[in-house]
Design a protein around this motif. Structure first.
Motif, short mmCIF file in Angstrom:
data_model
loop_
_atom_site.label_atom_id
_atom_site.label_comp_id
_atom_site.label_asym_id
_atom_site.label_seq_id
_atom_site.Cartn_x
_atom_site.Cartn_y
_atom_site.Cartn_z
N TYR A 230 2.72 -7.40 -10.61
CA TYR A 230 2.19 -7.90 -9.33
C TYR A 230 0.71 -8.24 -9.46
N PHE A 249 9.60 -5.37 -4.21
CA PHE A 249 10.23 -4.60 -3.14
C PHE A 249 9.79 -3.13 -3.21
N TYR A 250 9.99 -2.45 -2.10
CA TYR A 250 9.75 -1.01 -1.96
C TYR A 250 8.26 -0.66 -2.06
N GLY A 251 7.96 0.58 -1.62
CA GLY A 251 6.58 1.05 -1.68
C GLY A 251 6.10 1.13 -3.12
N ARG A 253 5.58 -1.31 -4.88
CA ARG A 253 6.18 -2.45 -5.57
C ARG A 253 6.90 -1.97 -6.84
N TYR A 285 11.02 -5.90 1.54
CA TYR A 285 10.11 -6.86 0.88
C TYR A 285 8.68 -6.31 0.81
N ASN A 286 8.01 -6.54 -0.33
CA ASN A 286 6.64 -6.03 -0.46
C ASN A 286 5.78 -6.96 -1.31
#
Length: 292
Positions: A230, A249-251, A253, A285-286
């Motif tokens: 990311y 996705f998710y905390g 990422r 989504y993150n």
């Protein structure tokens, strides 16, 4: 021996026997007059005058037609070709023209079955193929039927082309790069392969191992870690996603996938599950990024 009985009168005696009276001379000019004999000088002159007037009228009519017709024809050329299912201001104009020409058509702005039927009825009257399409010939009839409809104004073809070019230019901005498409192709080729934690190919992957290997095939290096990936990519909004983008996705990422279009991604999800398509909405989504 001379035959007995009344003598035949001379054939032209009645025309020369006496002079016209003074009363005849002062007869008003618009009074009824005898019909001239065929071949008389008066009739010949009248014929020449009539022919002259007719020729003059034809010349004037030709001048009028010669100056007005091209301008009118150009108006029809401005009108777009419309089909069933089209909508908008030009459909409203078509419906109003059809109503002025004959049976009323509601100006809903949608080219439905009723509008198509009226277009076909007009074509049938002229012996044209009844395909339900309002093209140049239909517009030419409607714009020259003597009825005045002025709104909405017809769109110039040049304006339509300009809008079309602008639309294509807008689409071109979201076309994926060659590297993104190559990475997506790689991911598609491994659909069905198994998930193995820490693996990066060639026949098993974890989530970041799949994205790393996909972009490696396109000549771009990424870390074998979703959070680090990311930080390596240029971030993009969810609404601006294009094929091949990375989606996180998710905390923290902690999961990454490759965008495949239509709200779906390709990912290596978890042990026991093959690499597969999945809808983005099924995971929190993150963020998203573009490596190329």
């Amino acid at each position: 021996m001379r035959a007995s009985g009344p003598k035949p009168a001379a054939r032209r005696a009645d025309l020369s026997a006496s002079k016209p009276s003074n009363q005849a001379k002062v007869t008003p000019r618009r009074a009824a007059t005898p019909v001239p004999e065929p071949g008389s000088a008066f009739l010949k002159q009248a014929g020449r005058t009539t022919v002259g007037l007719a020729a003059g009228a034809a010349i004037v009519g030709g001048l009028v037609a010669g100056t007005a017709q091209p301008a009118s024809a150009n108006v029809a050329h401005k009108a777009p070709t419309l089909h069933q299912g089209d909508s908008g201001a030009m459909v409203v104009r078509l419906q109003r023209e059809l109503s002025a020409n004959g049976k009323n058509v509601p100006d809903t702005g949608y080219f439905g079955s009723q509008t198509k039927a009226r277009v076909n009825a007009l074509k049938a009257r002229h012996g044209w193929r009844q395909n339900g399409i309002a093209g140049y010939r239909v517009w030419n009839v409607l714009l020259h039927d003597g009825h005045s409809v002025s709104s909405p104004s017809l769109v110039h073809k040049s304006s339509t082309k300009h809008k079309s070019k602008a639309k294509h230019a807008k689409k071109a901005k979201v076309v994926s790069s060659k590297a993104e498409l190559k990475a997506l192709k790689y991911a598609k080729a491994h659909l069905g392969d198994s998930y193995v934690y820490g693996a990066a190919g060639p026949h098993s992957f974890d989530c970041s191992g799949l994205t790393m290997a996909a972009y490696k095939s396109a000549g771009i290096k990424l870390a074998h870690n979703s959070t680090t990936q990311y930080r390596q990519v240029r971030h993009v909004s969810k609404s601006n996603l294009r094929l091949g983008d990375l989606v996180f996705f998710y905390g923290g990422r902690s999961h990454v996938a490759i965008y495949a279009g239509h709200g779906k991604v390709i990912h290596a999800g978890e042990p026991g599950q093959p690499i597969e398509y999945i809808k983005m909405k099924y995971m929190p989504y993150n963020g998203a990024g573009r490596p190329a």
